[in-house]
Write a protein that holds these residues in place. Structure first.
Motif, PDB file in Angstrom:
ATOM      1  N   VAL A   1     -31.063  77.368  26.947  1.00 43.12           N
ATOM      2  CA  VAL A   1     -31.794  76.742  25.844  1.00 43.12           C
ATOM      3  C   VAL A   1     -31.284  77.235  24.495  1.00 43.12           C
ATOM      4  N   ALA A   2     -30.833  78.487  24.426  1.00 37.99           N
ATOM      5  CA  ALA A   2     -30.271  79.007  23.179  1.00 37.99           C
ATOM      6  C   ALA A   2     -28.950  78.324  22.868  1.00 37.99           C
ATOM      7  N   ASP A   3     -28.175  78.058  23.893  1.00 38.85           N
ATOM      8  CA  ASP A   3     -26.904  77.361  23.725  1.00 38.85           C
ATOM      9  C   ASP A   3     -27.131  75.945  23.212  1.00 38.85           C
ATOM     10  N   PHE A   4     -28.171  75.293  23.718  1.00 40.87           N
ATOM     11  CA  PHE A   4     -28.506  73.947  23.250  1.00 40.87           C
ATOM     12  C   PHE A   4     -28.887  73.958  21.776  1.00 40.87           C
ATOM     13  N   LYS A   5     -29.663  74.940  21.376  1.00 44.59           N
ATOM     14  CA  LYS A   5     -30.091  75.023  19.975  1.00 44.59           C
ATOM     15  C   LYS A   5     -28.893  75.156  19.041  1.00 44.59           C
ATOM     16  N   MET A   6     -27.904  75.941  19.436  1.00 43.77           N
ATOM     17  CA  MET A   6     -26.715  76.099  18.594  1.00 43.77           C
ATOM     18  C   MET A   6     -25.948  74.782  18.470  1.00 43.77           C
ATOM     19  N   GLU A   7     -25.774  74.073  19.581  1.00 42.66           N
ATOM     20  CA  GLU A   7     -25.075  72.792  19.536  1.00 42.66           C
ATOM     21  C   GLU A   7     -25.869  71.768  18.733  1.00 42.66           C
ATOM     22  N   LEU A   8     -27.182  71.817  18.854  1.00 38.46           N
ATOM     23  CA  LEU A   8     -28.045  70.900  18.118  1.00 38.46           C
ATOM     24  C   LEU A   8     -27.923  71.125  16.616  1.00 38.46           C
ATOM     25  N   GLU A   9     -27.925  72.377  16.209  1.00 40.57           N
ATOM     26  CA  GLU A   9     -27.804  72.702  14.783  1.00 40.57           C
ATOM     27  C   GLU A   9     -26.452  72.255  14.231  1.00 40.57           C
ATOM     28  N   THR A  10     -25.423  72.320  15.059  1.00 39.34           N
ATOM     29  CA  THR A  10     -24.095  71.857  14.641  1.00 39.34           C
ATOM     30  C   THR A  10     -24.106  70.361  14.331  1.00 39.34           C
ATOM     31  N   VAL A  11     -24.807  69.590  15.140  1.00 37.46           N
ATOM     32  CA  VAL A  11     -24.923  68.148  14.886  1.00 37.46           C
ATOM     33  C   VAL A  11     -25.757  67.894  13.636  1.00 37.46           C
ATOM     34  N   MET A  12     -26.846  68.629  13.479  1.00 37.73           N
ATOM     35  CA  MET A  12     -27.778  68.372  12.387  1.00 37.73           C
ATOM     36  C   MET A  12     -27.188  68.659  11.003  1.00 37.73           C
ATOM     37  N   VAL A  13     -26.219  69.564  10.915  1.00 38.82           N
ATOM     38  CA  VAL A  13     -25.648  69.898   9.601  1.00 38.82           C
ATOM     39  C   VAL A  13     -24.526  68.949   9.199  1.00 38.82           C
ATOM     40  N   GLN A  14     -24.150  68.040  10.088  1.00 36.70           N
ATOM     41  CA  GLN A  14     -23.093  67.090   9.747  1.00 36.70           C
ATOM     42  C   GLN A  14     -23.589  66.113   8.681  1.00 36.70           C
ATOM     43  N   ASN A  15     -22.722  65.810   7.747  1.00 38.31           N
ATOM     44  CA  ASN A  15     -23.067  64.894   6.652  1.00 38.31           C
ATOM     45  C   ASN A  15     -22.860  63.449   7.114  1.00 38.31           C
TER      46      ASN A  15
ATOM     47  N   PRO B   1     -24.928  59.491   8.019  1.00 36.14           N
ATOM     48  CA  PRO B   1     -26.136  58.672   7.894  1.00 36.14           C
ATOM     49  C   PRO B   1     -27.054  58.907   9.095  1.00 36.14           C
ATOM     50  N   HIS B   2     -28.332  58.645   8.913  1.00 36.80           N
ATOM     51  CA  HIS B   2     -29.298  58.931   9.977  1.00 36.80           C
ATOM     52  C   HIS B   2     -28.967  58.236  11.292  1.00 36.80           C
ATOM     53  N   VAL B   3     -28.511  57.001  11.218  1.00 38.20           N
ATOM     54  CA  VAL B   3     -28.231  56.256  12.450  1.00 38.20           C
ATOM     55  C   VAL B   3     -27.058  56.879  13.205  1.00 38.20           C
ATOM     56  N   GLU B   4     -26.018  57.264  12.504  1.00 36.08           N
ATOM     57  CA  GLU B   4     -24.857  57.888  13.155  1.00 36.08           C
ATOM     58  C   GLU B   4     -25.229  59.260  13.712  1.00 36.08           C
ATOM     59  N   LYS B   5     -26.043  59.970  12.967  1.00 42.14           N
ATOM     60  CA  LYS B   5     -26.463  61.297  13.447  1.00 42.14           C
ATOM     61  C   LYS B   5     -27.352  61.156  14.680  1.00 42.14           C
ATOM     62  N   LEU B   6     -28.167  60.099  14.715  1.00 40.49           N
ATOM     63  CA  LEU B   6     -29.009  59.851  15.892  1.00 40.49           C
ATOM     64  C   LEU B   6     -28.150  59.580  17.121  1.00 40.49           C
ATOM     65  N   ASP B   7     -27.099  58.781  16.960  1.00 41.45           N
ATOM     66  CA  ASP B   7     -26.177  58.533  18.072  1.00 41.45           C
ATOM     67  C   ASP B   7     -25.520  59.828  18.541  1.00 41.45           C
ATOM     68  N   ALA B   8     -25.125  60.663  17.589  1.00 39.54           N
ATOM     69  CA  ALA B   8     -24.498  61.940  17.933  1.00 39.54           C
ATOM     70  C   ALA B   8     -25.481  62.845  18.663  1.00 39.54           C
ATOM     71  N   LEU B   9     -26.730  62.810  18.241  1.00 36.41           N
ATOM     72  CA  LEU B   9     -27.774  63.620  18.879  1.00 36.41           C
ATOM     73  C   LEU B   9     -27.991  63.190  20.322  1.00 36.41           C
ATOM     74  N   VAL B  10     -28.113  61.888  20.549  1.00 33.84           N
ATOM     75  CA  VAL B  10     -28.327  61.386  21.911  1.00 33.84           C
ATOM     76  C   VAL B  10     -27.118  61.690  22.791  1.00 33.84           C
ATOM     77  N   SER B  11     -25.921  61.515  22.247  1.00 30.71           N
ATOM     78  CA  SER B  11     -24.705  61.825  22.998  1.00 30.71           C
ATOM     79  C   SER B  11     -24.672  63.291  23.403  1.00 30.71           C
ATOM     80  N   LEU B  12     -25.049  64.164  22.473  1.00 30.14           N
ATOM     81  CA  LEU B  12     -25.121  65.593  22.785  1.00 30.14           C
ATOM     82  C   LEU B  12     -26.102  65.848  23.916  1.00 30.14           C
ATOM     83  N   MET B  13     -27.274  65.251  23.833  1.00 29.05           N
ATOM     84  CA  MET B  13     -28.304  65.484  24.839  1.00 29.05           C
ATOM     85  C   MET B  13     -27.852  65.025  26.221  1.00 29.05           C
ATOM     86  N   VAL B  14     -27.262  63.838  26.289  1.00 30.61           N
ATOM     87  CA  VAL B  14     -26.811  63.324  27.590  1.00 30.61           C
ATOM     88  C   VAL B  14     -25.698  64.199  28.158  1.00 30.61           C
TER      89      VAL B  14
END
Length: 206
Positions: free
Chosen positions: A61-75, A77-90
């Motif tokens: 779970v700690a490893d997931f949090k680090m990868e999640l934060e990496t996606v969240m700091v990317q500059n 748009p919300h829609v592209e970041k949402l796609d990146a978030l879902v891709s990370l999760m899958v």
């Protein structure tokens, strides 16, 4: 959580064995043999089989949090970041299927003397990052406000495991003639389907 190379080796072997033959069916001696370490080393690092499982969950779970934060700091748009978030999760669910299998069984086992509190708090922290992202999108008018944000992760996980746990059926349904084709489908077409599903739940119509 900071683990050294040898600890991570032990955790990964334990994860594999717990998922394949169960927590009860796996002995510390078996883990030690597969990890090519002695039993005393496992006792020194983790104390017990129960504490080893607790450490495994925290590691994942700690490893997931680090990868999640990496996606969240990317500059992005919300829609592209949402796609990146879902891709990370899958991708993470796909890589860590064994851990999910262990959690699904052990977390509901009321007879087990395992402390899940630290894992739950870490998991809530990660979900809090996702909720903050969605809230920001809502404030900016990108996302709908009448969405049960806490269940978005369950939607991703549930869809993934519905397909993966019924692999023989979906291979026939989707015309996938090999395990390799199925694995590729999970990380491409299914990921795109889940992205579309989450966007349909979240995005405001224009």
């Amino acid at each position: 959580m900071d683990f050294n190379e040898k600890q991570i080796q032990i955790l990964k072997v334990a994860e594999k064995l717990f998922a394949e033959i169960g927590f009860d069916g796996t002995s510390v001696r078996h883990i030690a043999k597969e990890a090519d370490v002695n039993v005393a080393m496992i006792s020194y690092y983790f104390g017990s089989k129960e504490k080893l499982l607790e450490a495994l969950l925290l590691y994942r779970v700690a490893d997931f949090k680090m990868e999640l934060e990496t996606v969240m700091v990317q500059n992005l748009p919300h829609v592209e970041k949402l796609d990146a978030l879902v891709s990370l999760m899958v991708n993470r669910i796909h890589r860590n299927r064994r851990t999910h299998k262990i959690i699904n069984y052990e977390y509901t086992n009321t007879c087990r003397q395992i402390d899940f509190d630290a894992y739950v708090e870490q998991k809530k922290d990660s979900l809090g990052i996702i909720e903050a992202f969605v809230k920001d999108g809502q404030n900016k008018g990108v996302f709908k406000t009448d969405v049960h944000t806490k269940l978005l992760g369950a939607t991703v996980i549930g869809t993934y495991f519905q397909v993966y746990n019924n692999k023989p059926f979906y291979k026939k349904l989707l015309g996938l003639d090999s395990d390799e084709a199925f694995e590729n489908y999970m990380l491409t077409s299914l990921t795109q389907h889940i992205q579309q599903t989450i966007k349909s739940l979240l995005l405001n119509e224009k």
